[in-house]
Design an enzyme around this catalytic site. Structure first.
Site, short mmCIF file in Angstrom:
data_model
loop_
_atom_site.label_atom_id
_atom_site.label_comp_id
_atom_site.label_asym_id
_atom_site.label_seq_id
_atom_site.Cartn_x
_atom_site.Cartn_y
_atom_site.Cartn_z
N SER A 85 14.66 22.04 -15.70
CA SER A 85 13.45 22.80 -15.96
C SER A 85 13.85 24.11 -16.63
O SER A 85 14.92 24.66 -16.33
CB SER A 85 12.74 23.07 -14.64
N GLU B 183 9.60 8.71 -16.76
CA GLU B 183 8.21 9.14 -16.98
C GLU B 183 7.73 8.75 -18.38
O GLU B 183 6.59 8.32 -18.57
CB GLU B 183 8.09 10.66 -16.79
N LYS C 125 15.77 22.01 -10.56
CA LYS C 125 15.08 20.76 -10.90
C LYS C 125 15.95 19.75 -11.65
O LYS C 125 16.75 20.10 -12.50
CB LYS C 125 13.86 21.07 -11.79
N HIS D 50 0.84 -1.22 0.00
CA HIS D 50 0.00 0.00 0.00
C HIS D 50 0.87 1.26 0.00
O HIS D 50 0.42 2.31 0.46
CB HIS D 50 -0.94 0.05 1.22
#
Ligand code: ARG
Length: 456
Positions: free
Chosen positions: A276, A289, A282, A155
């Site tokens: 970024s 992804e 970043k 979980h």
């Protein structure tokens, strides 16, 4: 030239012509089309359906076309309807009238599915190599981390201690199943459709077994209507590739989590991260992804193929021309995902300290407290309650189970002795989970050895 301009005048509406054309997609079958045609023509010669000298001329012509295409002195004519039309036209230009005999006892319906099977078989074997390379990389990384403690989650809540190697090996076992699915699939794929002709076989005395041997198929498809209508192998491959993509997407998701500031378990190499345009601090896990995102394409392609086939009456229908765009995209995408994932994993840095820190705060050894009592005679359900109370106390006082004094333990049960601290020491918890398939280093080493033997 239209292969079918006979009864019809062959002058399609311009838009209909573009709409009908598949050459942009099926051009990648070009060499398989030539291979299939050579086998077919040899068979026609052997059976006396065309003359031996005609066979020689046609095969020589096809070989010249193949050579010229490879040397780029001949380009595929993109105005042709499909790749089969292009090859037949190029042959007739190369060898003249005799070229018109090639299509005897054959139809594009059995031809296209034969070409596609030849292509897919080669690509399938290639994908197995990609899977093995990726599997070796995860397994090699696991080898260095059998003692690297990390929280195991259920979980997404910290559950019990595992090692980074144990976690990685879960992906190696998925990978083994992916390899075995591909291997089984290739066996099932390996039945020859050619010789089914349009749908109803032929009146010529063809020898399908000869063609089967020439093209390396294991058997001949048993029903000519099924042979031209079957795209099970496209549906099945799209499913297998979707499963691979789903596995990759799960690991991609973990990499994204592990690399996030909340975990910091790993650092992705700069070669596989982007910055970024606005936020200078970043470092984004774009490759992971994208792998996660591309699984959607694979699943979408699978849906496309299934929906295309659903309720399609026998035998061939032009709907089936759509199969290639889906499956080619799935093949290309899965290969690039496997390659990028493998390279990304090979180059990542593992932050053992952060993993250990996360183990310390999650009461991962709570089950071990309960198991300790069970080994001293307590029933598990009671032991579970006692351990739960100790965890609750720890949360209230902001203490770990290791921090609690023996008298606190004893208040809950007289069975606790000093050796409780050994039993809940995280390394001991890991070492003692030596049930088959478990995370104990000696067990994970067995898993590694098993996988290595399978993918070597
Ligand atoms: N381009 C077609 C395909 O990919 C080849 C078969 C065409 N057959 C036909 N009868 N129109 O499916």
């Amino acid at each position: 030239m239209k292969l079918w301009s006979g009864m019809l005048d062959g002058s399609l509406d311009k838009d209909a012509e573009d709409f009908n054309s598949s050459i942009k997609i099926d051009k990648r079958l070009v060499f398989d089309d030539i291979t299939g045609s050579i086998a077919h023509v040899k068979m026609l010669g052997k059976q006396g359906i065309i003359g031996k000298d005609e066979v020689k001329k046609i095969i020589a012509g096809l070989e010249i076309i193949e050579k010229n295409l490879k040397e780029k002195s001949l380009d595929i004519d993109m105005t042709c309807e499909d790749i089969h039309t292009f090859i037949e036209g190029a042959l007739i230009s190369e060898v003249g009238e005799v070229g018109k005999k090639m299509h005897t006892a054959r139809s594009r319906n059995d031809q296209v599915t034969t070409d596609l099977k030849l292509y897919i078989k080669r690509e399938g074997l290639e994908i197995i190599k990609y899977l093995k390379d990726y599997g070796k990389i995860i397994t090699n990384l696991a080898k260095n981390h059998t003692e690297t403690l990390m929280p195991g989650y259920t979980h997404l809540q910290a559950a019990q201690p595992v090692s980074f190697a144990h976690h990685l090996m879960a992906y190696s076992f998925m990978n083994l199943r992916d390899i075995s699915r591909m291997e089984d699939y290739i066996k099932r794929l390996n039945e020859l459709p050619l010789g089914a002709c349009a749908l109803a076989g032929t009146t010529y005395d063809i020898d399908r077994n000869f063609v089967k041997d020439e093209l390396g198929f294991d058997s001949v498809m048993g029903n000519s209507m099924d042979a031209v209508s079957d795209r099970d192998y496209v549906m099945e491959l799209s499913s297998i590739l979707s499963i691979i993509a789903v596995h990759l997407s799960r690991l991609a998701e973990e990499i994204i989590n592990w690399a996030s500031p909340a975990y910091k378990f790993i650092e992705i190499d700069d070669k596989f991260a982007t910055g970024s345009s606005i936020m200078p601090q970043k470092k984004n896990p774009d490759m992971a992804e994208l792998i996660r995102g591309k699984s959607a394409r694979l699943i979408g392609n699978m849906n496309g193929v299934f929906t295309m086939m659903k309720a399609l009456p026998l035998s061939y229908a032009k709907d089936m021309q759509e199969d290639k765009e889906f499956i080619f995209d799935s093949i290309d995408t899965v290969k690039s995902c496997l390659k990028i994932m493998a390279d990304q994993i090979q180059s990542l840095t593992v932050n053992k300290e952060k993993m250990l820190e996360a183990c310390k705060v999650g009461f991962l050894n709570a089950t071990d407290v309960a198991d300790y009592l069970v080994k001293k005679g307590q029933a598990f359900r009671n032991a579970h309650h006692i351990a739960a109370r100790l965890v609750k106390y720890g949360i209230e006082k902001n203490l770990t189970l290791e921090d609690l004094d023996l008298e606190i333990y004893k208040k809950e049960s007289e069975l606790f002795e000093k050796d409780i601290y050994d039993a809940i020491y995280l390394k001991t918890c890991l070492k003692n989970r030596k049930s088959q398939g478990g995370p104990a280093p000696e067990e994970v080493l067995k898993q590694i050895a098993y996988v290595e033997e399978k993918i070597s």
